[in-house]
Scaffold this motif. Structure first.
Motif, mmCIF file in Angstrom:
data_model
loop_
_atom_site.group_PDB
_atom_site.id
_atom_site.type_symbol
_atom_site.label_atom_id
_atom_site.label_comp_id
_atom_site.label_asym_id
_atom_site.label_seq_id
_atom_site.Cartn_x
_atom_site.Cartn_y
_atom_site.Cartn_z
ATOM 1 N N GLU A 115 -2.180 48.955 80.598
ATOM 2 C CA GLU A 115 -1.921 49.268 79.201
ATOM 3 C C GLU A 115 -3.130 48.884 78.352
ATOM 4 N N LEU A 116 -3.515 49.758 77.454
ATOM 5 C CA LEU A 116 -4.646 49.539 76.563
ATOM 6 C C LEU A 116 -4.169 49.602 75.120
ATOM 7 N N VAL A 117 -4.511 48.571 74.348
ATOM 8 C CA VAL A 117 -4.202 48.559 72.917
ATOM 9 C C VAL A 117 -5.522 48.498 72.154
ATOM 10 N N VAL A 118 -5.736 49.453 71.276
ATOM 11 C CA VAL A 118 -6.964 49.512 70.484
ATOM 12 C C VAL A 118 -6.630 49.147 69.042
ATOM 13 N N ASN A 119 -7.394 48.201 68.504
ATOM 14 C CA ASN A 119 -7.168 47.721 67.134
ATOM 15 C C ASN A 119 -5.732 47.248 66.933
ATOM 16 N N TYR A 120 -5.212 46.551 67.928
ATOM 17 C CA TYR A 120 -3.944 45.806 67.878
ATOM 18 C C TYR A 120 -2.687 46.659 67.950
ATOM 19 N N VAL A 121 -2.727 47.918 67.531
ATOM 20 C CA VAL A 121 -1.478 48.685 67.426
ATOM 21 C C VAL A 121 -1.511 50.050 68.103
ATOM 22 N N ASN A 122 -2.672 50.578 68.460
ATOM 23 C CA ASN A 122 -2.757 51.913 69.048
ATOM 24 C C ASN A 122 -2.662 51.807 70.567
ATOM 25 N N ASN A 123 -1.594 52.391 71.133
ATOM 26 C CA ASN A 123 -1.283 52.188 72.547
ATOM 27 C C ASN A 123 -1.723 53.357 73.423
ATOM 28 N N PHE A 124 -2.342 53.014 74.550
ATOM 29 C CA PHE A 124 -2.767 53.977 75.558
ATOM 30 C C PHE A 124 -2.424 53.397 76.932
ATOM 31 N N ILE A 172 -4.764 37.179 62.807
ATOM 32 C CA ILE A 172 -3.952 38.362 62.530
ATOM 33 C C ILE A 172 -2.908 37.988 61.484
ATOM 34 N N THR A 173 -2.746 38.849 60.491
ATOM 35 C CA THR A 173 -1.720 38.660 59.475
ATOM 36 C C THR A 173 -0.684 39.762 59.606
ATOM 37 N N LEU A 174 0.586 39.368 59.618
ATOM 38 C CA LEU A 174 1.686 40.320 59.728
ATOM 39 C C LEU A 174 2.593 40.226 58.511
ATOM 40 N N HIS A 175 3.182 41.353 58.166
ATOM 41 C CA HIS A 175 4.191 41.393 57.100
ATOM 42 C C HIS A 175 5.539 41.700 57.716
ATOM 43 N N PHE A 176 6.562 40.992 57.247
ATOM 44 C CA PHE A 176 7.933 41.248 57.687
ATOM 45 C C PHE A 176 8.738 41.788 56.511
ATOM 46 N N THR A 177 9.329 42.969 56.703
ATOM 47 C CA THR A 177 10.145 43.589 55.665
ATOM 48 C C THR A 177 11.608 43.252 55.910
ATOM 49 N N GLN A 179 -14.022 38.822 74.603
ATOM 50 C CA GLN A 179 -13.642 37.882 73.554
ATOM 51 C C GLN A 179 -12.702 36.803 74.118
ATOM 52 N N HIS A 180 -12.800 35.610 73.555
ATOM 53 C CA HIS A 180 -11.949 34.510 73.965
ATOM 54 C C HIS A 180 -11.199 33.970 72.744
ATOM 55 N N ASN A 181 -10.004 33.475 72.985
ATOM 56 C CA ASN A 181 -9.183 32.893 71.911
ATOM 57 C C ASN A 181 -8.974 33.862 70.754
ATOM 58 N N VAL A 182 -8.737 35.115 71.088
ATOM 59 C CA VAL A 182 -8.441 36.123 70.076
ATOM 60 C C VAL A 182 -7.166 36.855 70.486
ATOM 61 N N TRP A 183 -6.580 37.555 69.539
ATOM 62 C CA TRP A 183 -5.370 38.317 69.798
ATOM 63 C C TRP A 183 -5.712 39.713 70.283
ATOM 64 N N GLY A 184 -4.927 40.211 71.227
ATOM 65 C CA GLY A 184 -5.184 41.541 71.739
ATOM 66 C C GLY A 184 -4.286 42.618 71.156
ATOM 67 N N SER A 185 -3.096 42.222 70.698
ATOM 68 C CA SER A 185 -2.165 43.218 70.184
ATOM 69 C C SER A 185 -1.188 42.567 69.217
ATOM 70 N N MET A 186 -0.585 43.402 68.387
ATOM 71 C CA MET A 186 0.417 42.909 67.457
ATOM 72 C C MET A 186 1.636 42.392 68.214
ATOM 73 N N ASP A 187 2.007 43.046 69.303
ATOM 74 C CA ASP A 187 3.154 42.598 70.098
ATOM 75 C C ASP A 187 2.935 41.194 70.653
ATOM 76 N N GLU A 188 1.695 40.893 71.030
ATOM 77 C CA GLU A 188 1.378 39.563 71.541
ATOM 78 C C GLU A 188 1.624 38.504 70.466
ATOM 79 N N VAL A 189 1.253 38.813 69.240
ATOM 80 C CA VAL A 189 1.439 37.874 68.135
ATOM 81 C C VAL A 189 2.922 37.703 67.821
ATOM 82 N N ILE A 190 3.661 38.798 67.771
ATOM 83 C CA ILE A 190 5.093 38.725 67.491
ATOM 84 C C ILE A 190 5.797 37.887 68.551
#
Length: 255
Positions: A67-76, A194-199, A143-154
């Motif tokens: 699975e490849l995630v580009v810019n945290y949210v685009n899935n391939f 990474i900053t996320l908003h929750f609605t 990269q080290h100690n960085v986030w790869g995807s929004m799902d990882e952060v959630i």
């Protein structure tokens, strides 16, 4: 947000390398035997910063288990070819969610990888006879100690609030929580942050969570209410990466 009872808080790839192997076989027959082609393909797993050498534009690529995630949210999805081709490239076949494929051709450059993309007609040409496109070189730095995807952060947030050793685990009304209510805040996202908003489920209001990942801990800064972001944070937690244990709490609203 969802912290009270009345508020809310890939398709697997078929073996697409068959086409790539056709291009490899063609190019090998023009001056290289299969024994001369390296069996050791580049290890692409991990989080990479991809930067165009000509335009300087950067993006984040996260390769993990097909699975490849580009810019945290685009899935391939992707497949790495077993063999390098006759020109020494490792071929990564990438497929989007509509089934369209292109290739990323990679070569090792010290600790980095240099790549070039083959898309549309250039991809067809590469499959047919191994012609490498004359396009922009992209440098991939691991990269080290960085986030790869929004799902990882959630998932990190969820695991922290579900850890019964943490006092904050008592604050969440999970019936008012839905994972699809998160969205990424681009202006608050870069490198290890990474900053996320929750609605809220009602659609009115919401809150923000900011995550900064370090070697051993992650710092979560909460903004309760849309109006509080970005200048008036509510609370900050320092959380151990290994077990999601909160080891420090700062009540910023009191300061």
């Amino acid at each position: 947000m969802w912290k009270t009872s009345d508020e809310s808080s890939k398709t697997s790839i078929e073996n697409s390398n068959k086409k790539v192997e056709t291009a490899e076989t063609t190019s090998q027959s023009e001056g290289s035997t299969s024994s001369e082609v390296s069996k050791a393909s580049e290890n692409v797993a991990g989080i990479w910063r991809a930067t165009g050498k000509e335009d300087g534009v950067s993006s984040t690529w996260y390769f993990k288990s097909g699975e490849l995630v580009v810019n945290y949210v685009n899935n391939f999805s992707y497949v790495v070819a077993e063999n390098k081709d006759s020109k020494g490239y490792t071929i990564v076949t990438i497929k989007n969610n509509k089934g369209k494929e292109h290739a990323l051709l990679l070569k090792r450059n010290g600790s980095n990888l240099e790549g070039i993309t083959a898309e549309n007609e250039a991809y067809d040409k590469y499959l047919a006879d191994g012609t490498v496109p004359n396009g922009q070189i992209i440098e991939f730095s691991l990269q080290h100690n960085v986030w790869g995807s929004m799902d990882e952060v959630i998932a990190f947030w969820e695991n922290t609030y579900k850890n019964s050793d943490n006092e904050i685990s008592k604050e969440i009304a999970w019936d008012n929580y839905r994972r699809d209510l998160w969205s990424i805040v681009k202006d608050g996202t870069s490198n290890n942050m990474i900053t996320l908003h929750f609605t809220n489920i009602s659609g009115a209001g919401g809150s923000y969570e900011q995550f900064v990942k370090n070697d051993e801990t992650t710092v979560i800064t909460s903004f309760d209410g849309n109006a509080s972001y970005p200048n008036n944070p509510t609370v900050r937690y320092t959380v151990q990466n290994t077990n999601y244990k909160v080891i420090k709490t700062e009540e910023l609203w009191k300061q």
